[in-house]
Design a protein around this motif. Structure first.
Motif, PDB file in Angstrom:
ATOM      1  N   SER A 192     -36.274 -12.532  16.162  1.00  0.00           N
ATOM      2  CA  SER A 192     -35.330 -13.640  16.531  1.00  0.00           C
ATOM      3  C   SER A 192     -33.796 -13.235  16.348  1.00  0.00           C
ATOM      4  O   SER A 192     -33.597 -12.231  15.490  1.00  0.00           O
ATOM      5  CB  SER A 192     -35.599 -14.874  16.097  1.00  0.00           C
ATOM      6  N   ARG A 193     -33.065 -13.750  17.223  1.00  0.00           N
ATOM      7  CA  ARG A 193     -31.446 -13.420  16.972  1.00  0.00           C
ATOM      8  C   ARG A 193     -31.281 -13.581  15.455  1.00  0.00           C
ATOM      9  O   ARG A 193     -30.409 -12.884  14.970  1.00  0.00           O
ATOM     10  CB  ARG A 193     -30.584 -14.105  17.911  1.00  0.00           C
ATOM     11  N   ARG A 194     -31.605 -14.648  14.925  1.00  0.00           N
ATOM     12  CA  ARG A 194     -31.344 -14.910  13.752  1.00  0.00           C
ATOM     13  C   ARG A 194     -31.660 -13.797  12.599  1.00  0.00           C
ATOM     14  O   ARG A 194     -31.102 -13.559  11.802  1.00  0.00           O
ATOM     15  CB  ARG A 194     -31.863 -16.228  13.076  1.00  0.00           C
ATOM     16  N   ASP A 195     -32.907 -13.307  12.906  1.00  0.00           N
ATOM     17  CA  ASP A 195     -33.500 -12.239  11.986  1.00  0.00           C
ATOM     18  C   ASP A 195     -32.709 -10.980  12.013  1.00  0.00           C
ATOM     19  O   ASP A 195     -32.715 -10.377  11.382  1.00  0.00           O
ATOM     20  CB  ASP A 195     -35.020 -12.009  12.299  1.00  0.00           C
ATOM     21  N   ARG A 196     -32.361 -10.948  13.311  1.00  0.00           N
ATOM     22  CA  ARG A 196     -31.392  -9.490  13.605  1.00  0.00           C
ATOM     23  C   ARG A 196     -30.259  -9.642  12.921  1.00  0.00           C
ATOM     24  O   ARG A 196     -29.617  -8.659  12.589  1.00  0.00           O
ATOM     25  CB  ARG A 196     -31.217  -9.415  15.159  1.00  0.00           C
ATOM     26  N   MET A 197     -29.592 -10.745  12.973  1.00  0.00           N
ATOM     27  CA  MET A 197     -28.208 -10.968  12.369  1.00  0.00           C
ATOM     28  C   MET A 197     -28.081 -11.025  10.990  1.00  0.00           C
ATOM     29  O   MET A 197     -27.302 -11.031  10.466  1.00  0.00           O
ATOM     30  CB  MET A 197     -27.645 -12.161  12.950  1.00  0.00           C
ATOM     31  N   ARG A 198     -29.462 -11.256  10.416  1.00  0.00           N
ATOM     32  CA  ARG A 198     -29.338 -11.464   8.929  1.00  0.00           C
ATOM     33  C   ARG A 198     -28.817 -10.221   8.065  1.00  0.00           C
ATOM     34  O   ARG A 198     -27.986 -10.433   7.102  1.00  0.00           O
ATOM     35  CB  ARG A 198     -30.777 -11.604   8.352  1.00  0.00           C
ATOM     36  N   PRO A 199     -29.057  -9.030   8.313  1.00  0.00           N
ATOM     37  CA  PRO A 199     -28.158  -7.926   7.595  1.00  0.00           C
ATOM     38  C   PRO A 199     -26.769  -7.857   7.778  1.00  0.00           C
ATOM     39  O   PRO A 199     -26.099  -7.469   6.899  1.00  0.00           O
ATOM     40  CB  PRO A 199     -28.961  -6.861   8.133  1.00  0.00           C
ATOM     41  N   ALA A 215     -29.766  -8.597  -1.529  1.00  0.00           N
ATOM     42  CA  ALA A 215     -31.038  -7.962  -1.000  1.00  0.00           C
ATOM     43  C   ALA A 215     -32.138  -8.286  -1.965  1.00  0.00           C
ATOM     44  O   ALA A 215     -33.351  -8.793  -1.108  1.00  0.00           O
ATOM     45  CB  ALA A 215     -30.866  -6.636  -0.902  1.00  0.00           C
ATOM     46  N   MET A 216     -31.890  -8.241  -3.005  1.00  0.00           N
ATOM     47  CA  MET A 216     -32.946  -8.689  -4.216  1.00  0.00           C
ATOM     48  C   MET A 216     -33.543 -10.200  -4.045  1.00  0.00           C
ATOM     49  O   MET A 216     -34.563 -10.474  -4.083  1.00  0.00           O
ATOM     50  CB  MET A 216     -32.702  -8.228  -5.856  1.00  0.00           C
ATOM     51  N   LEU A 217     -32.492 -11.013  -4.012  1.00  0.00           N
ATOM     52  CA  LEU A 217     -32.507 -12.470  -3.911  1.00  0.00           C
ATOM     53  C   LEU A 217     -33.208 -12.655  -2.481  1.00  0.00           C
ATOM     54  O   LEU A 217     -34.198 -13.476  -2.581  1.00  0.00           O
ATOM     55  CB  LEU A 217     -31.274 -13.059  -3.611  1.00  0.00           C
ATOM     56  N   GLN A 218     -32.744 -11.790  -1.394  1.00  0.00           N
ATOM     57  CA  GLN A 218     -33.739 -12.318  -0.298  1.00  0.00           C
ATOM     58  C   GLN A 218     -35.268 -11.761  -0.369  1.00  0.00           C
ATOM     59  O   GLN A 218     -36.005 -12.413   0.321  1.00  0.00           O
ATOM     60  CB  GLN A 218     -33.047 -11.463   0.833  1.00  0.00           C
ATOM     61  N   LEU A 219     -35.273 -10.803  -1.177  1.00  0.00           N
ATOM     62  CA  LEU A 219     -36.822 -10.533  -1.258  1.00  0.00           C
ATOM     63  C   LEU A 219     -37.649 -11.354  -2.041  1.00  0.00           C
ATOM     64  O   LEU A 219     -38.767 -11.565  -1.726  1.00  0.00           O
ATOM     65  CB  LEU A 219     -36.946  -9.029  -1.886  1.00  0.00           C
ATOM     66  N   ALA A 220     -36.910 -11.867  -3.026  1.00  0.00           N
ATOM     67  CA  ALA A 220     -37.508 -12.743  -3.856  1.00  0.00           C
ATOM     68  C   ALA A 220     -37.859 -14.189  -3.049  1.00  0.00           C
ATOM     69  O   ALA A 220     -38.664 -14.848  -3.551  1.00  0.00           O
ATOM     70  CB  ALA A 220     -36.824 -13.027  -5.071  1.00  0.00           C
ATOM     71  N   ALA A 221     -36.933 -14.306  -2.029  1.00  0.00           N
ATOM     72  CA  ALA A 221     -37.193 -15.866  -1.508  1.00  0.00           C
ATOM     73  C   ALA A 221     -38.038 -15.741  -0.229  1.00  0.00           C
ATOM     74  O   ALA A 221     -37.429 -15.952   0.898  1.00  0.00           O
ATOM     75  CB  ALA A 221     -35.835 -16.269  -1.311  1.00  0.00           C
ATOM     76  N   THR A 222     -39.140 -15.391  -0.295  1.00  0.00           N
ATOM     77  CA  THR A 222     -40.121 -15.393   0.879  1.00  0.00           C
ATOM     78  C   THR A 222     -40.877 -16.857   0.817  1.00  0.00           C
ATOM     79  O   THR A 222     -41.039 -17.487  -0.014  1.00  0.00           O
ATOM     80  CB  THR A 222     -41.393 -14.400   0.410  1.00  0.00           C
ATOM     81  N   SER A 223     -41.141 -17.101   2.025  1.00  0.00           N
ATOM     82  CA  SER A 223     -41.900 -18.639   2.322  1.00  0.00           C
ATOM     83  C   SER A 223     -43.199 -18.182   2.586  1.00  0.00           C
ATOM     84  O   SER A 223     -43.623 -17.338   2.610  1.00  0.00           O
ATOM     85  CB  SER A 223     -40.955 -19.106   3.596  1.00  0.00           C
ATOM     86  N   ASP A 224     -43.912 -19.462   2.457  1.00  0.00           N
ATOM     87  CA  ASP A 224     -45.245 -19.365   2.695  1.00  0.00           C
ATOM     88  C   ASP A 224     -45.677 -18.876   3.979  1.00  0.00           C
ATOM     89  O   ASP A 224     -46.527 -18.407   4.028  1.00  0.00           O
ATOM     90  CB  ASP A 224     -45.932 -20.941   2.421  1.00  0.00           C
TER      91      ASP A 224
END
Length: 87
Positions: free
Chosen positions: A5-12, A56-65
């Motif tokens: 999605s657009r949100r996923d592409r704009m995250r970086p 980046a490390m916080l984003q990797l640690a914050a995975t959802s179910d």
């Protein structure tokens, strides 16, 4: 495979923007307190790299179910209608 999605592409871009803002703030604080441009540029660069790595490390640690569920191949989420008869 679905397209992101657009949100996923704009995250970086969001992460780099946040890192740039914090780095510029750090550089300005150092510049205004020491009045040495080279030192301010060094602190700006170091702050940018540190903030990018931390975010980046916080984003990797914050995975959802849902992310875990997708990685497992779309199985049911834990506790969702388990019919094992054990309460």
């Amino acid at each position: 495979m679905t397209t992101p999605s657009r949100r996923d592409r704009m995250r970086p871009v969001e992460l780099l923007g946040i890192s740039a803002i914090i780095a510029v703030f750090t550089g300005l604080v150092v510049l205004l307190s020491t009045r040495e441009v080279m030192l301010a540029l060094i602190f700006l660069g170091v702050a940018f790299i540190v903030v990018v790595v931390v975010l980046a490390m916080l984003q990797l640690a914050a995975t959802s179910d849902q992310d875990d569920n997708d990685m497992l191949g779309g199985h049911k989420t834990p506790g969702a209608g388990d019919d094992d008869g054990f309460h």
